[in-house]
Scaffold this motif. Structure first.
Motif, PDB file in Angstrom:
ATOM      1  N   GLY A  16      44.509 -23.740  78.910  1.00 44.40           N
ATOM      2  CA  GLY A  16      44.249 -24.799  79.873  1.00 44.40           C
ATOM      3  C   GLY A  16      42.761 -24.922  80.130  1.00 44.40           C
ATOM      4  N   CYS A  17      42.326 -26.130  80.386  1.00 41.56           N
ATOM      5  CA  CYS A  17      40.929 -26.328  80.770  1.00 41.56           C
ATOM      6  C   CYS A  17      40.841 -27.403  81.835  1.00 41.56           C
ATOM      7  N   ALA A  18      39.796 -27.292  82.619  1.00 41.28           N
ATOM      8  CA  ALA A  18      39.484 -28.279  83.646  1.00 41.28           C
ATOM      9  C   ALA A  18      38.039 -28.049  84.061  1.00 41.28           C
ATOM     10  N   PHE A  19      37.499 -28.962  84.822  1.00 44.69           N
ATOM     11  CA  PHE A  19      36.115 -28.857  85.273  1.00 44.69           C
ATOM     12  C   PHE A  19      35.921 -27.670  86.221  1.00 44.69           C
ATOM     13  N   TYR A  58      39.828 -22.100  80.748  1.00 46.39           N
ATOM     14  CA  TYR A  58      38.396 -22.325  80.528  1.00 46.39           C
ATOM     15  C   TYR A  58      37.915 -23.426  81.464  1.00 46.39           C
ATOM     16  N   SER A  59      36.758 -23.234  82.041  1.00 44.98           N
ATOM     17  CA  SER A  59      36.095 -24.287  82.797  1.00 44.98           C
ATOM     18  C   SER A  59      35.276 -25.098  81.803  1.00 44.98           C
ATOM     19  N   VAL A  60      35.609 -26.385  81.664  1.00 42.62           N
ATOM     20  CA  VAL A  60      34.976 -27.241  80.658  1.00 42.62           C
ATOM     21  C   VAL A  60      34.632 -28.587  81.288  1.00 42.62           C
ATOM     22  N   ASP A  61      33.402 -29.012  81.122  1.00 40.35           N
ATOM     23  CA  ASP A  61      33.000 -30.355  81.541  1.00 40.35           C
ATOM     24  C   ASP A  61      33.257 -31.281  80.356  1.00 40.35           C
ATOM     25  N   ILE A  62      34.424 -31.937  80.353  1.00 42.54           N
ATOM     26  CA  ILE A  62      34.797 -32.747  79.190  1.00 42.54           C
ATOM     27  C   ILE A  62      34.001 -34.045  79.065  1.00 42.54           C
ATOM     28  N   THR A  63      33.128 -34.319  80.019  1.00 43.29           N
ATOM     29  CA  THR A  63      32.248 -35.484  79.860  1.00 43.29           C
ATOM     30  C   THR A  63      31.067 -35.157  78.947  1.00 43.29           C
ATOM     31  N   ARG A  64      30.904 -33.882  78.601  1.00 45.65           N
ATOM     32  CA  ARG A  64      29.801 -33.441  77.733  1.00 45.65           C
ATOM     33  C   ARG A  64      30.372 -32.985  76.390  1.00 45.65           C
ATOM     34  N   THR A  65      29.994 -33.656  75.329  1.00 39.74           N
ATOM     35  CA  THR A  65      30.510 -33.307  74.002  1.00 39.74           C
ATOM     36  C   THR A  65      30.162 -31.865  73.633  1.00 39.74           C
ATOM     37  N   GLU A  66      29.000 -31.375  74.090  1.00 38.81           N
ATOM     38  CA  GLU A  66      28.620 -29.985  73.784  1.00 38.81           C
ATOM     39  C   GLU A  66      29.620 -29.012  74.415  1.00 38.81           C
ATOM     40  N   SER A  67      30.087 -29.311  75.614  1.00 31.06           N
ATOM     41  CA  SER A  67      31.061 -28.443  76.291  1.00 31.06           C
ATOM     42  C   SER A  67      32.392 -28.440  75.552  1.00 31.06           C
ATOM     43  N   ILE A  68      32.810 -29.607  75.102  1.00 30.35           N
ATOM     44  CA  ILE A  68      34.055 -29.689  74.327  1.00 30.35           C
ATOM     45  C   ILE A  68      33.910 -28.895  73.037  1.00 30.35           C
ATOM     46  N   ALA A  69      32.793 -29.077  72.338  1.00 27.12           N
ATOM     47  CA  ALA A  69      32.573 -28.371  71.069  1.00 27.12           C
ATOM     48  C   ALA A  69      32.595 -26.851  71.271  1.00 27.12           C
ATOM     49  N   GLU A  70      31.953 -26.366  72.327  1.00 29.15           N
ATOM     50  CA  GLU A  70      31.945 -24.925  72.617  1.00 29.15           C
ATOM     51  C   GLU A  70      33.355 -24.427  72.939  1.00 29.15           C
TER      52      GLU A  70
END
Length: 172
Positions: free
Chosen positions: A37-40, A63-75
């Motif tokens: 699961g992921c969320a901001f 995982y805490s992920v800022d999905i508005t940032r492609t770098e965060s998604i890639a990581e």
């Protein structure tokens, strides 16, 4: 659905910290699947995700992920791929109405598009190789990997009050 004789599915659920994303994650976990699961929100600010971690410590990963940032998604996807090497299902659920009407600032408009449109496209694009890898590996059957984009379905309930939110949801 997983059974004890089958290898559990590996499933990503975005927006898993609350609401429908949390319910989707919980449903898969009850079936014996492994849910990433992921969320901001950080886990400290996501009590529903923390609850899933406590109930399913071997099967739920957050995982805490800022999905508005492609770098965060890639990581995030690189971490998932390194740990699991495959993905059977992507539930691209994260999003919300951040549009403030005609008087919104350009920054708000771009954030709305990044959150509710571009992030879903980039998440699917980033998961493609892992989804293709899983074809035929789940319990010996020739199953197709699955991608569910819940965001389009939600646009219907907002279309009258927020055309910008609905406009980020393609018809196909």
């Amino acid at each position: 659905m997983s059974t004890s004789a089958q290898q559990p599915r590996i499933i990503i659920v975005t927006g898993a910290s609350q609401g429908i994303g949390h319910a989707i994650a919980q449903t898969f976990l009850k079936q014996g699947d492994i849910v990433i699961g992921c969320a901001f929100s950080s886990i400290e600010k996501a009590p529903h995700a923390k609850e899933l971690l406590d109930l399913y410590p071997e099967h739920f990963h957050y995982y805490s992920v800022d999905i508005t940032r492609t770098e965060s998604i890639a990581e995030f996807i690189a971490s998932v791929e390194q740990r699991f090497d495959r993905l059977d299902v992507l539930v691209s659920n994260a999003g919300k109405n951040v549009f403030k009407g005609i008087d919104c600032e350009l920054e708000d408009w771009h954030h709305n598009l990044d959150l509710n449109l571009r992030s879903h496209w980039y998440m699917a694009k980033s998961c493609r190789n892992m989804l293709e890898k899983s074809k035929g590996r789940y319990s010996g059957h020739d199953l197709q990997p699955r991608l569910f984009n819940y965001a389009r379905m939600r646009a219907v309930q907002y279309h009258q009050t927020s055309p910008a939110f609905a406009g980020t949801k393609p018809d196909h």
